[in-house]
Design an enzyme around this catalytic site. Sequence first.
Site, short mmCIF file in Angstrom:
data_model
loop_
_atom_site.label_atom_id
_atom_site.label_comp_id
_atom_site.label_asym_id
_atom_site.label_seq_id
_atom_site.Cartn_x
_atom_site.Cartn_y
_atom_site.Cartn_z
N ASP A 224 0.83 -1.21 0.00
CA ASP A 224 0.00 0.00 0.00
C ASP A 224 0.87 1.26 0.00
OD1 ASP A 224 0.89 -0.20 2.60
OD2 ASP A 224 -1.09 -0.13 3.53
N SER A 225 2.18 1.07 0.09
CA SER A 225 3.12 2.18 -0.12
C SER A 225 2.99 2.77 -1.52
CB SER A 225 4.56 1.71 0.11
OG SER A 225 4.84 0.52 -0.61
N GLU B 260 -1.42 -5.81 8.42
CA GLU B 260 -0.62 -5.24 9.50
C GLU B 260 -1.24 -5.58 10.85
OE1 GLU B 260 0.14 -1.08 9.11
OE2 GLU B 260 1.01 -1.26 7.10
N GLU C 123 9.42 -4.43 10.54
CA GLU C 123 9.83 -3.12 10.03
C GLU C 123 10.20 -2.15 11.15
OE1 GLU C 123 8.32 0.61 7.21
OE2 GLU C 123 7.09 -1.18 7.37
N ASP D 39 -1.00 -6.17 -0.37
CA ASP D 39 -1.41 -5.55 0.89
C ASP D 39 -2.91 -5.34 0.94
OD1 ASP D 39 0.57 -5.12 2.77
OD2 ASP D 39 1.26 -3.25 1.88
N LYS E 290 -1.32 -9.47 2.69
CA LYS E 290 -0.59 -9.04 3.88
C LYS E 290 -1.47 -8.13 4.72
CE LYS E 290 2.92 -6.00 3.89
NZ LYS E 290 2.48 -4.98 4.88
#
Length: 275
Positions: free
Chosen positions: A49-50, A120, A187, A88, A118
Amino acid sequence: MTIHKAVKRITASEIRSRKGQEPIVSLTAYQAYSARIADPYCDLLLVGDSVGMVVHGFETTLPVSLDMMILHGQAVMRGSKRALVVVDMPFGSYEESPEQAFSNASRILAETGCSAVKLEGGVYIAETIDFLCKRGIPVMSHVGLTPQAVNRFGGFKTQGRNESNWQQIEADAAAIEKAGAFAVVVEGVVEPLAVKLTQMLSIPTIGIGASSQCDGQILVMEDMLGYGTWVPKFVRRYGVLEQEMEKAIKSYADDVKSRTFPSDEEIYKLKQKSG
């Protein structure tokens, strides 16, 4: 007749089996062309999502939508053949309930053709990870500095600088492992904590701003290629592509203004009349 041997795509279970073996090579990818170039060298391509910050110019990842992730996931799948592609799940697409997460994760897999998603988070999202894994959706998790929690953290801050904060991150990692995640991105944590997580978990740790002792590494492709002026501490630049791009565009602009582009070799001419 020419016979083309199909390239076998790496699976989530194969990534999991790499624990303690040769380091897992990972990069983000958002477009078909970058996926095509990275594919022979990467075990895992993350459609992160970056993309919201790198491609779309957002200040955080929070505005990224599910439709955006699916669009970029489709592009990366078209460009790659070998690497495991993980997409993501964006902010707001999985936190409400396990059922919401399954609905959106199954849509990602169905519409992109990717093999994993993915999420978080740690302890609080473990129930959702378990729900997805039991229904056939491979999950990679993400602990430490989690960008979707930027407002809670008060910015993008390194985690675990005080050992008193390690317990929660360790609990998060243990919870997502127990829930069935096949790997975890670690991270922005201090190096000793990243090493400890790698040693305590039976699933691979993929570090970004963590430790060379993680089971693999991931970087934002544009960061390591040399785009942008700000370089995070944990990024090693393997190219200076922004400078090369600017140089090429300036040369093009100069040639257009001087009418040296296109040249005679770069234009189409009438066919010669016969006879």
